[in-house]
Motif scaffolding. Structure first.
Motif, PDB file in Angstrom:
ATOM      1  N   TYR A 152     -32.668  35.916 -38.745  1.00 55.22           N
ATOM      2  CA  TYR A 152     -33.033  34.518 -39.008  1.00 55.22           C
ATOM      3  C   TYR A 152     -32.031  33.538 -38.388  1.00 55.22           C
ATOM      4  O   TYR A 152     -32.393  32.423 -38.024  1.00 55.22           O
ATOM      5  CB  TYR A 152     -33.121  34.264 -40.513  1.00 55.22           C
ATOM      6  CG  TYR A 152     -34.435  34.694 -41.122  1.00 55.22           C
ATOM      7  CD1 TYR A 152     -35.634  34.118 -40.703  1.00 55.22           C
ATOM      8  CD2 TYR A 152     -34.482  35.651 -42.129  1.00 55.22           C
ATOM      9  CE1 TYR A 152     -36.850  34.497 -41.260  1.00 55.22           C
ATOM     10  CE2 TYR A 152     -35.689  36.033 -42.695  1.00 55.22           C
ATOM     11  CZ  TYR A 152     -36.869  35.452 -42.261  1.00 55.22           C
ATOM     12  OH  TYR A 152     -38.075  35.825 -42.810  1.00 55.22           O
ATOM     13  N   ILE A 153     -30.777  33.946 -38.273  1.00 57.30           N
ATOM     14  CA  ILE A 153     -29.765  33.072 -37.685  1.00 57.30           C
ATOM     15  C   ILE A 153     -30.049  32.825 -36.192  1.00 57.30           C
ATOM     16  O   ILE A 153     -29.995  31.692 -35.715  1.00 57.30           O
ATOM     17  CB  ILE A 153     -28.352  33.674 -37.856  1.00 57.30           C
ATOM     18  CG1 ILE A 153     -27.916  33.564 -39.321  1.00 57.30           C
ATOM     19  CG2 ILE A 153     -27.337  32.960 -36.955  1.00 57.30           C
ATOM     20  CD1 ILE A 153     -26.629  34.291 -39.644  1.00 57.30           C
ATOM     21  N   SER A 154     -30.373  33.887 -35.472  1.00 58.05           N
ATOM     22  CA  SER A 154     -30.559  33.760 -34.019  1.00 58.05           C
ATOM     23  C   SER A 154     -32.013  33.695 -33.593  1.00 58.05           C
ATOM     24  O   SER A 154     -32.330  33.247 -32.484  1.00 58.05           O
ATOM     25  CB  SER A 154     -29.887  34.934 -33.309  1.00 58.05           C
ATOM     26  OG  SER A 154     -30.432  36.163 -33.761  1.00 58.05           O
ATOM     27  N   ASP A 179     -34.316  30.329 -38.847  1.00 59.62           N
ATOM     28  CA  ASP A 179     -34.545  29.710 -40.155  1.00 59.62           C
ATOM     29  C   ASP A 179     -33.267  29.872 -40.970  1.00 59.62           C
ATOM     30  O   ASP A 179     -33.025  30.902 -41.592  1.00 59.62           O
ATOM     31  CB  ASP A 179     -35.724  30.389 -40.859  1.00 59.62           C
ATOM     32  CG  ASP A 179     -36.130  29.666 -42.135  1.00 59.62           C
ATOM     33  OD1 ASP A 179     -35.269  29.032 -42.771  1.00 59.62           O
ATOM     34  OD2 ASP A 179     -37.318  29.764 -42.515  1.00 59.62           O
ATOM     35  N   MET A 180     -32.424  28.842 -40.958  1.00 58.72           N
ATOM     36  CA  MET A 180     -31.124  28.947 -41.597  1.00 58.72           C
ATOM     37  C   MET A 180     -31.215  29.011 -43.121  1.00 58.72           C
ATOM     38  O   MET A 180     -30.339  29.584 -43.764  1.00 58.72           O
ATOM     39  CB  MET A 180     -30.227  27.783 -41.159  1.00 58.72           C
ATOM     40  CG  MET A 180     -29.819  27.846 -39.690  1.00 58.72           C
ATOM     41  SD  MET A 180     -29.071  29.439 -39.210  1.00 58.72           S
ATOM     42  CE  MET A 180     -27.581  29.430 -40.216  1.00 58.72           C
ATOM     43  N   ALA A 183     -31.866  32.532 -43.665  1.00 61.30           N
ATOM     44  CA  ALA A 183     -30.632  33.230 -43.305  1.00 61.30           C
ATOM     45  C   ALA A 183     -29.620  33.135 -44.447  1.00 61.30           C
ATOM     46  O   ALA A 183     -28.966  34.125 -44.801  1.00 61.30           O
ATOM     47  CB  ALA A 183     -30.045  32.637 -42.029  1.00 61.30           C
ATOM     48  N   TYR A 184     -29.504  31.947 -45.031  1.00 56.69           N
ATOM     49  CA  TYR A 184     -28.579  31.758 -46.149  1.00 56.69           C
ATOM     50  C   TYR A 184     -28.961  32.653 -47.331  1.00 56.69           C
ATOM     51  O   TYR A 184     -28.101  33.316 -47.932  1.00 56.69           O
ATOM     52  CB  TYR A 184     -28.581  30.296 -46.599  1.00 56.69           C
ATOM     53  CG  TYR A 184     -27.914  30.100 -47.944  1.00 56.69           C
ATOM     54  CD1 TYR A 184     -26.526  30.110 -48.056  1.00 56.69           C
ATOM     55  CD2 TYR A 184     -28.674  29.953 -49.106  1.00 56.69           C
ATOM     56  CE1 TYR A 184     -25.914  29.966 -49.293  1.00 56.69           C
ATOM     57  CE2 TYR A 184     -28.071  29.813 -50.340  1.00 56.69           C
ATOM     58  CZ  TYR A 184     -26.684  29.822 -50.431  1.00 56.69           C
ATOM     59  OH  TYR A 184     -26.081  29.691 -51.657  1.00 56.69           O
ATOM     60  N   LYS A 185     -30.244  32.721 -47.640  1.00 62.52           N
ATOM     61  CA  LYS A 185     -30.732  33.524 -48.764  1.00 62.52           C
ATOM     62  C   LYS A 185     -30.299  34.987 -48.621  1.00 62.52           C
ATOM     63  O   LYS A 185     -29.760  35.581 -49.562  1.00 62.52           O
ATOM     64  CB  LYS A 185     -32.258  33.429 -48.823  1.00 62.52           C
ATOM     65  CG  LYS A 185     -32.922  34.398 -49.778  1.00 62.52           C
ATOM     66  CD  LYS A 185     -34.440  34.344 -49.637  1.00 62.52           C
ATOM     67  CE  LYS A 185     -35.104  35.504 -50.372  1.00 62.52           C
ATOM     68  NZ  LYS A 185     -36.580  35.493 -50.190  1.00 62.52           N
ATOM     69  N   ASP A 210     -24.898  24.948 -42.819  1.00 64.83           N
ATOM     70  CA  ASP A 210     -26.028  25.620 -42.172  1.00 64.83           C
ATOM     71  C   ASP A 210     -26.896  26.328 -43.214  1.00 64.83           C
ATOM     72  O   ASP A 210     -26.472  27.319 -43.809  1.00 64.83           O
ATOM     73  CB  ASP A 210     -25.534  26.672 -41.158  1.00 64.83           C
ATOM     74  CG  ASP A 210     -25.036  26.041 -39.881  1.00 64.83           C
ATOM     75  OD1 ASP A 210     -25.413  24.891 -39.606  1.00 64.83           O
ATOM     76  OD2 ASP A 210     -24.275  26.701 -39.150  1.00 64.83           O
ATOM     77  N   GLY A 211     -28.082  25.789 -43.445  1.00 66.54           N
ATOM     78  CA  GLY A 211     -29.004  26.410 -44.387  1.00 66.54           C
ATOM     79  C   GLY A 211     -28.690  26.140 -45.833  1.00 66.54           C
ATOM     80  O   GLY A 211     -29.415  26.576 -46.733  1.00 66.54           O
ATOM     81  N   VAL A 212     -27.605  25.445 -46.075  1.00 63.06           N
ATOM     82  CA  VAL A 212     -27.172  25.139 -47.434  1.00 63.06           C
ATOM     83  C   VAL A 212     -26.317  23.874 -47.379  1.00 63.06           C
ATOM     84  O   VAL A 212     -25.796  23.512 -46.315  1.00 63.06           O
ATOM     85  CB  VAL A 212     -26.347  26.327 -48.008  1.00 63.06           C
ATOM     86  CG1 VAL A 212     -25.043  26.499 -47.242  1.00 63.06           C
ATOM     87  CG2 VAL A 212     -26.105  26.172 -49.495  1.00 63.06           C
TER      88      VAL A 212
END
Length: 248
Positions: A152-154, A179-180, A183-185, A210-212
């Motif tokens: 999801y990061i890349s 989808d950051m 990705a965070y999840k 990033d994502g959070v």
């Protein structure tokens, strides 16, 4: 009669008797759990990888013991205890293990499907591979959570999508879009399960937002956790090395 585990003679007798018990429990009582232990015994004590491989394979095929499916899959993947390295055979047994809810099998089956290695004979299937990694992560496999977060990061491009140097890649070229938040999840879950790389990435996500939501305090917290994990891993290696010197 109790064994004196400080006595070399008693230890050897104990190990020999353990092997006899495992053989009886597997071959006579047909106990799948004991058969797997016999495979581990053959692997770790006798160093007879061919016999271990046969025990794992039979225990998977005949008794549907998931850990044995995983072990034989790993042997096939590495070419250990078998005639040759065989990715398709490995995939087959990882699939059997995953269907029996073994998270390590799901992880490796998934990784084979998302790999770009065309020489392994496994046709890429990014979405199926990702669903298998998600299953493994749900079953508390920390490495699976880490790999999903990285996807999801890349983002993951569709197979055979080629671009020229410096050419921008459109979103329709991605099988899995960046989808950051997702990705965070999975990074958080991986860290909570003890994956050091997930904790390091989590620290960066909080530091950058990033994502959070950006949070320097939490960034430092997870950085500290990752460093503590690294220190623990280093000390374990040192301890093992020291023990080896003492026993030599």
């Amino acid at each position: 009669m109790p064994y004196n585990l400080k006595s070399e003679t008693d230890v050897k007798e104990y190990i020999t008797n353990l092997g006899i018990e495992y053989r009886f429990g597997c071959y006579s009582e047909k106990n799948p759990e004991v058969c797997h232990l016999l495979g581990d015994y053959l692997e770790a004590i006798d160093k007879d990888f061919q016999k271990a491989a046969r025990v794992y394979q039979t225990n998977c095929d005949d008794y549907k013991y998931p850990k044995s499916c995983y072990k034989y899959g790993a042997y096939s993947l590495l070419g250990k205890g078998v005639k040759k390295q065989d990715y398709k055979e490995a995939y087959k047994y990882f699939e059997k293990g995953c269907n029996l809810n073994n998270p390590e099998s799901c992880l490796h089956q998934g990784l084979l499907l998302v790999s770009n290695n065309s020489s392994n004979g496994i046709s890429p299937n990014i979405l199926k591979g990702m669903s298998l990694l998600e299953k493994a992560c749900t079953e508390k496999n920390a490495n699976a959570c880490y790999y999903i977060s990285g996807m999801y990061i890349s983002g993951v491009r569709k197979p055979n999508v080629k671009t020229k140097a410096n050419e921008e890649v459109g979103e329709d070229s991605y099988e899995v879009k960046k989808d950051m938040k997702q990705a965070y999840k999975y990074t958080l879950e991986g860290c909570n399960l003890g994956n050091i790389y997930s904790c390091a990435n989590l620290s960066q996500m909080y530091a950058r937002g990033d994502g959070v939501e950006k949070n320097q305090e939490l960034a430092e917290k997870y950085k500290k956790i990752a460093l503590e994990m690294q220190e623990e891993m280093t000390s374990q290696k040192t301890l093992t090395f020291g023990q080896g010197l003492e026993n030599s």
